[in-house]
Design an enzyme around this catalytic site. Structure first.
Site, PDB file in Angstrom:
ATOM      1  N   ASP A 234       3.024  10.983  12.925  1.00  0.00           N
ATOM      2  CA  ASP A 234       3.829   9.757  12.832  1.00  0.00           C
ATOM      3  C   ASP A 234       5.215  10.003  12.247  1.00  0.00           C
ATOM      4  OD1 ASP A 234       3.097  10.203  10.180  1.00  0.00           O
ATOM      5  OD2 ASP A 234       3.050   8.072   9.710  1.00  0.00           O
TER       6      ASP A 234
ATOM      7  N   ARG B 284      -6.743  -7.165  10.473  1.00  0.00           N
ATOM      8  CA  ARG B 284      -7.419  -6.001  11.044  1.00  0.00           C
ATOM      9  C   ARG B 284      -8.930  -6.236  11.042  1.00  0.00           C
ATOM     10  NH1 ARG B 284      -3.051  -2.847  11.268  1.00  0.00           N
ATOM     11  NH2 ARG B 284      -1.882  -2.235   9.419  1.00  0.00           N
TER      12      ARG B 284
ATOM     13  N   ARG C  49       8.468  -1.931   1.947  1.00  0.00           N
ATOM     14  CA  ARG C  49       8.901  -1.831   3.340  1.00  0.00           C
ATOM     15  C   ARG C  49       9.518  -3.132   3.782  1.00  0.00           C
ATOM     16  NH1 ARG C  49       4.044   1.110   6.530  1.00  0.00           N
ATOM     17  NH2 ARG C  49       4.115   2.892   5.134  1.00  0.00           N
TER      18      ARG C  49
ATOM     19  N   LYS D 177      -1.906  12.062   2.610  1.00  0.00           N
ATOM     20  CA  LYS D 177      -2.535  12.534   3.837  1.00  0.00           C
ATOM     21  C   LYS D 177      -1.525  13.445   4.528  1.00  0.00           C
ATOM     22  CE  LYS D 177      -1.466   8.095   5.998  1.00  0.00           C
ATOM     23  NZ  LYS D 177      -1.695   6.916   5.154  1.00  0.00           N
TER      24      LYS D 177
ATOM     25  N   THR E  98       0.824  -1.216   0.000  1.00  0.00           N
ATOM     26  CA  THR E  98       0.000   0.000   0.000  1.00  0.00           C
ATOM     27  C   THR E  98       0.863   1.273   0.000  1.00  0.00           C
ATOM     28  OG1 THR E  98      -0.694  -1.118   2.032  1.00  0.00           O
ATOM     29  CG2 THR E  98      -2.357   0.143   0.898  1.00  0.00           C
TER      30      THR E  98
ATOM     31  N   ASP F 238       6.673   9.853   9.326  1.00  0.00           N
ATOM     32  CA  ASP F 238       6.884  10.684   8.141  1.00  0.00           C
ATOM     33  C   ASP F 238       5.882  11.827   8.033  1.00  0.00           C
ATOM     34  OD1 ASP F 238       4.842   8.847   7.708  1.00  0.00           O
ATOM     35  OD2 ASP F 238       5.096   8.901   5.537  1.00  0.00           O
TER      36      ASP F 238
ATOM     37  N   ASP G  66       2.555  12.066   7.887  1.00  0.00           N
ATOM     38  CA  ASP G  66       1.285  12.086   7.162  1.00  0.00           C
ATOM     39  C   ASP G  66       0.099  11.706   8.044  1.00  0.00           C
ATOM     40  OD1 ASP G  66       2.003   9.438   7.289  1.00  0.00           O
ATOM     41  OD2 ASP G  66       1.742   9.014   5.155  1.00  0.00           O
ATOM     42  N   ARG G  67       0.354  11.077   9.179  1.00  0.00           N
ATOM     43  CA  ARG G  67      -0.754  10.719  10.072  1.00  0.00           C
ATOM     44  C   ARG G  67      -0.921  11.733  11.189  1.00  0.00           C
ATOM     45  NH1 ARG G  67      -0.986   4.222  11.079  1.00  0.00           N
ATOM     46  NH2 ARG G  67      -0.865   3.658   8.888  1.00  0.00           N
TER      47      ARG G  67
ATOM     48  N   SER H 135       6.990   4.983   7.357  1.00  0.00           N
ATOM     49  CA  SER H 135       5.871   5.637   8.032  1.00  0.00           C
ATOM     50  C   SER H 135       5.947   5.536   9.547  1.00  0.00           C
ATOM     51  CB  SER H 135       4.560   5.065   7.488  1.00  0.00           C
ATOM     52  OG  SER H 135       3.481   5.814   7.957  1.00  0.00           O
ATOM     53  N   HIS H 136       4.946   4.873  10.136  1.00  0.00           N
ATOM     54  CA  HIS H 136       4.822   4.798  11.593  1.00  0.00           C
ATOM     55  C   HIS H 136       5.582   3.611  12.167  1.00  0.00           C
ATOM     56  CE1 HIS H 136       1.863   2.683   9.305  1.00  0.00           C
ATOM     57  NE2 HIS H 136       1.829   1.785  10.274  1.00  0.00           N
TER      58      HIS H 136
ATOM     59  N   LYS I  69       9.308   4.592  -1.230  1.00  0.00           N
ATOM     60  CA  LYS I  69       8.189   4.619  -2.170  1.00  0.00           C
ATOM     61  C   LYS I  69       8.404   5.697  -3.204  1.00  0.00           C
ATOM     62  CE  LYS I  69       4.770   7.448   0.246  1.00  0.00           C
ATOM     63  NZ  LYS I  69       3.351   7.569   0.497  1.00  0.00           N
TER      64      LYS I  69
HETATM   65  C1  G1P Z   1      -2.234   0.971   6.807  1.00  0.00           C
HETATM   66  C2  G1P Z   1      -3.569   1.635   7.048  1.00  0.00           C
HETATM   67  C3  G1P Z   1      -4.012   2.344   5.794  1.00  0.00           C
HETATM   68  C4  G1P Z   1      -2.941   3.330   5.355  1.00  0.00           C
HETATM   69  C5  G1P Z   1      -1.612   2.615   5.223  1.00  0.00           C
HETATM   70  C6  G1P Z   1      -0.478   3.593   4.936  1.00  0.00           C
HETATM   71  O1  G1P Z   1      -2.342   0.037   5.767  1.00  0.00           O
HETATM   72  O2  G1P Z   1      -4.528   0.712   7.460  1.00  0.00           O
HETATM   73  O3  G1P Z   1      -5.218   2.997   6.039  1.00  0.00           O
HETATM   74  O4  G1P Z   1      -3.273   3.917   4.136  1.00  0.00           O
HETATM   75  O5  G1P Z   1      -1.297   1.941   6.428  1.00  0.00           O
HETATM   76  O6  G1P Z   1      -0.329   4.520   5.960  1.00  0.00           O
HETATM   77  P1  G1P Z   1      -2.566  -1.530   6.042  1.00  0.00           P
HETATM   78  O7  G1P Z   1      -1.424  -1.986   6.922  1.00  0.00           O
HETATM   79  O8  G1P Z   1      -3.864  -1.666   6.766  1.00  0.00           O
HETATM   80  O9  G1P Z   1      -2.571  -2.148   4.687  1.00  0.00           O
HETATM   81 ZN    ZN Z   2       3.049   7.789   7.673  1.00  0.00          ZN
END
Ligand code: G1P
Ligand code: ZN
Length: 542
Positions: free
Chosen positions: A276, A495, A21, A375, A17, A278, A280-281, A112-113, A125
């Site tokens: 977070d 999830r 990573r 985001k 997504t 990077d 974006d959250r 990211s996080h 990415k």
């Molecule tokens: C997770 C979040 C999703 C977000 C993505 C990137 O992806 O659930 O909403 O866009 O991180 O920050 P997932 O691990 O669920 O595929």
């Molecule tokens: Zn992020």
């Protein structure tokens, strides 16, 4: 001197997504990063004469990776790369720079996080020329190249100085090192009423912004403390560290517990926020009240017109499928189009580009608008501040008024981390097989209205994305969704998303998990997560 080096396909370089990573040591292994970077260049039709943006959240290995990407960009014929000083750029700031400079795309180094460090995660990415995450067709093309790749190109040159703002060259490629905050802060000044925000802080409004030792530190300090006059110390954990100081830079009540404790303490500030790795959250919290991301999206959409950048209203509201329907209620009342997309920000790109949606959000602490194609954590926090400044109410008052006007969607997400892939797939497979038989069935006193494996028909380009999550909705508006994470780096993450509606703020108990109890029980009855995984409870509840 440009060199062509022989290489071999590497198993599993499939971007998820949010890009590719992996554990840092996987990325740092000889040739691994190079393979993927070359696959990106090949997938976009080469780098000849193109301009790119490069930056990231500053996590461990970014400094090395930045040099490799620069040298490979030069060897692939790129004309120019715009780099954030010390290779630092928040994801939304990188998206903005791609758009502002009309570049051909950008490389964002981040997981990211996810935690950072030699034993934690790294990621890369590629964002396209619209500033948004590469669409699926492009990530598929990258993946295809990783399976056939036989060589990569890199220049043999000393490292480029990216610590000093200014212009330099690498072979015939120009490298422009930019201050990582300036252009982003200027964009925020065009969207929000900075004068009103300065007045708010001057009047004694207290805020706590937890940057979690990650990338938003310098952005938040410059905007909140320097430009808006919030007291020094408003931003905590403000220095980005390669390992985030051991913090898990994920802004949710579990990982941002220091902020939660302060906001729920005796004399908490008026407003709390976190972002977070990077940037974006975001998570927002009022004094003594937590705002779920789904509710935050709905409140921002309902009140956006109070900020100068949105005073003419919204074109439409988009949310990811697992996000609660609270935003839909706002869209319905305001007579706006609403869209339900698969998880992942890239699905909002077409809607934003086509001018069909202005505000988008995900339950996973992501909110943003058409100002960039990612985001944007600080954007959401500034919009909240703008709304607070205009309405002159507390967060709690705003939430209660919102629920009175629109009804309340109780919401929670349960994550089961690091499951054996086969076990997670057994859970998914069981529910998937049962979907067809569910409509009309009574489960925990509720009747199933609809059950399917979500497929998205993009209204802009007509593309279809299948298998985006199993959803079961009930006639009373309750809903459960089950899907596998596309961003985890260890085993499979399952999830479970839960939702239940009430007519107003006082509808159900204040304890969200208790309010959701029937839906939680229905999920167990239908999917047997506990029974199949042997896990007694989820690892993370948000
Ligand atoms: C997770 C979040 C999703 C977000 C993505 C990137 O992806 O659930 O909403 O866009 O991180 O920050 P997932 O691990 O669920 O595929
Ligand atoms: Zn992020």
């Amino acid at each position: 001197m440009s060199t062509v080096r022989a290489t071999k396909p590497i198993e599993g370089q499939k971007p998820g997504t949010s890009g590719l990573r992996k554990k840092t040591r996987v990325f740092a292994a000889p040739g691994y990063l190079e393979n993927f970077v070359q696959a990106i260049f090949d997938a976009i039709g080469g780098g000849e004469g193109k301009t790119f943006v490069l930056g990231g959240d500053g996590r461990y290995f970014s400094d090395r990776a930045a040099q490799v990407i620069l040298k490979m960009a030069a060897a692939n014929g790129a004309a120019r790369v715009i780099v954030g000083q010390n290779a630092v750029l928040s994801t939304p700031a990188a998206s903005h720079l791609i758009r502002l400079n009309k570049t051909d795309g950008g490389f964002i180094m981040s997981a990211s996080h996810n935690p950072g460090g030699p034993d934690e995660d790294f990621g890369l990415k590629f964002n396209a020329a619209n500033g948004g995450p590469a669409p699926e067709a492009l990530t598929d093309a990258m993946f295809a190249v990783t399976k056939t790749i036989s060589e990569y190109r890199i220049v043999d040159a000393p490292d480029v100085d990216i610590a000093t703002v200014g212009e330099t060259t690498l072979g015939s490629m120009r490298v422009r090192v930019v201050d990582c905050v300036a252009d982003y802060a200027a964009l925020m000044e065009t969207l929000f009423d900075f004068k009103a925000l300065r007045t708010l802080f001057a009047g004694g409004f207290r805020m706590r912004m937890d940057s979690m030792n990650a990338v938003t530190g310098p952005y938040a300090r410059e905007i909140l403390e320097n430009r808006l006059g919030a007291p020094k110390g408003t931003v905590t954990h403000a220095v980005p560290l390669p390992d985030f100081g051991g913090m898990h830079p994920d802004p949710n009540p579990v990982w941002a517990h220091e902020l939660m404790d302060e906001m729920f303490g005796a004399s908490g500030p008026d407003f709390g926020a976190a972002s977070d790795g990077d940037g974006d959250r975001n998570m927002v919290v009022g004094r003594g009240i937590y705002v779920s991301p789904s509710d935050s999206l709905a409140v921002l959409a309902a009140n956006a017109h109070l900020a100068p950048g949105y005073k003419t209203g919204l074109k439409g509201i988009a949310r990811s499928m697992p996000t609660s329907a609270a935003a839909d209620r706002v869209a319905a009342k305001l007579g706006l189009a609403s869209y339900e997309t698969p998880t992942g920000w890239k699905f909002f790109g077409n809607l934003l580009d086509a001018g069909r949606a202005t505000i988008c959000g995900e339950e996973s602490f992501g909110t943003g608008s058409d100002h960039v194609r990612e985001k944007d954590g600080l954007w959401a926090i500034l919009l909240w501040l703008n709304i607070l400044a205009e309405r002159k109410e507390t967060v709690e008052e705003i939430m209660n008024a919102h629920w009175r006007a629109y009804g309340r969607n109780y919401y929670s997400r349960h994550d089961y981390d690091a499951l054996p892939v086969e076990v997670a797939e057994r859970v998914m497979g069981g529910l998937r097989a049962a979907l067809g038989s569910l409509p009309g069935r009574k489960v925990q006193g509720m009747t199933v209205a609809h059950a399917d494996d979500f497929a998205y028909n993009d209204p802009v380009d007509g593309s279809v994305s299948k298998g985006q999550g199993l959803r079961v909705s009930f006639t009373d508006g309750s809903r459960l969704v089950l899907r596998l994470s596309g961003t985890g780096t260890e085993g499979a993450t399952l999830r479970l998303y839960l939702e239940r509606c009430a007519a107003g703020p006082e509808g159900l108990t204040e304890d969200v998990q208790a309010a959701l109890a029937p839906v939680i029980a229905a999920a167990e009855e239908l999917a047997g997560i506990r029974a199949i995984t042997g896990r007694e409870r989820p690892d993370v509840v948000t």
